[in-house]
Design a protein around this motif. Structure first.
Motif, short mmCIF file in Angstrom:
data_model
loop_
_atom_site.label_atom_id
_atom_site.label_comp_id
_atom_site.label_asym_id
_atom_site.label_seq_id
_atom_site.Cartn_x
_atom_site.Cartn_y
_atom_site.Cartn_z
N MET A 1 0.81 -1.18 0.00
CA MET A 1 0.00 0.00 0.00
C MET A 1 0.87 1.26 0.00
O MET A 1 0.61 2.17 -0.76
N LEU A 2 1.88 1.30 0.84
CA LEU A 2 2.79 2.44 0.87
C LEU A 2 3.58 2.51 -0.43
O LEU A 2 3.77 3.59 -0.99
N ASN A 3 4.02 1.34 -0.91
CA ASN A 3 4.76 1.30 -2.17
C ASN A 3 3.92 1.81 -3.33
O ASN A 3 4.43 2.50 -4.21
N GLU A 4 2.63 1.48 -3.32
CA GLU A 4 1.74 1.93 -4.40
C GLU A 4 1.58 3.45 -4.39
O GLU A 4 1.58 4.09 -5.43
N LYS A 5 1.46 4.01 -3.19
CA LYS A 5 1.30 5.47 -3.10
C LYS A 5 2.57 6.18 -3.55
O LYS A 5 2.51 7.22 -4.20
N ILE A 6 3.73 5.60 -3.21
CA ILE A 6 4.99 6.19 -3.65
C ILE A 6 5.12 6.10 -5.15
O ILE A 6 5.51 7.07 -5.83
N GLU A 7 4.79 4.95 -5.71
CA GLU A 7 4.89 4.77 -7.16
C GLU A 7 3.92 5.67 -7.91
O GLU A 7 4.26 6.19 -8.98
N ASN A 8 2.73 5.85 -7.38
CA ASN A 8 1.73 6.69 -8.06
C ASN A 8 1.94 8.17 -7.80
O ASN A 8 1.31 9.01 -8.44
N ASN A 10 1.23 9.64 -4.89
CA ASN A 10 0.13 10.09 -4.04
C ASN A 10 0.48 10.08 -2.55
O ASN A 10 -0.41 10.25 -1.71
N LEU A 11 1.73 9.92 -2.20
CA LEU A 11 2.12 9.85 -0.80
C LEU A 11 2.04 11.25 -0.19
O LEU A 11 2.59 12.21 -0.72
N GLN A 12 1.33 11.35 0.92
CA GLN A 12 1.20 12.61 1.62
C GLN A 12 1.70 12.45 3.05
O GLN A 12 1.42 11.44 3.69
N VAL A 13 2.44 13.44 3.50
CA VAL A 13 2.95 13.45 4.87
C VAL A 13 2.51 14.76 5.50
O VAL A 13 2.76 15.83 4.97
N ASN A 14 1.85 14.66 6.64
CA ASN A 14 1.42 15.86 7.37
C ASN A 14 2.33 16.05 8.57
O ASN A 14 2.49 15.15 9.38
N VAL A 15 2.90 17.25 8.65
CA VAL A 15 3.77 17.59 9.76
C VAL A 15 3.19 18.83 10.43
O VAL A 15 2.93 19.83 9.77
#
Length: 93
Positions: A1-8, A10-15
């Motif tokens: 799931m994390l790999n898919e978001k990175i590949e697409n 779509n990875l979001q990180v909230n700080v």
């Protein structure tokens, strides 16, 4: 799931900055000390201008009213500056 978001892409990180009350307290204290230091510097500069003024009513033979205000303001600026310096030195221990 994390790999898919990175590949697409779509990875979001909230700080959240200053989420901790300790961080907010540190920043608030730093701003307050900066304001007090600024007031102290302004008071000392204003007092210098008043001390060298050759105008105003005479209070004593060699003391004008504006010079008296300048000396008083310089004392206040010195006390504020000293207070700020002591708080910085105490906090570092």
């Amino acid at each position: 799931m994390l790999n898919e978001k990175i590949e697409n892409g779509n990875l979001q990180v909230n700080v959240r900055q200053f989420a901790s009350p300790t961080d907010r307290g540190f920043l608030t204290g730093l701003v307050h000390e900066g304001i007090i230091a600024g007031i102290s510097i302004a008071a000392i500069l204003g007092s210098i201008l008043l001390m060298v003024a050759e105008s105003g009513p005479m209070l004593a033979q060699n003391l004008r009213l504006y010079q008296f205000f300048g000396y008083t303001l310089a004392l206040g600026g010195f006390i504020f500056g000293l207070r700020s310096l002591v708080r910085i030195l105490i906090t570092r221990k």
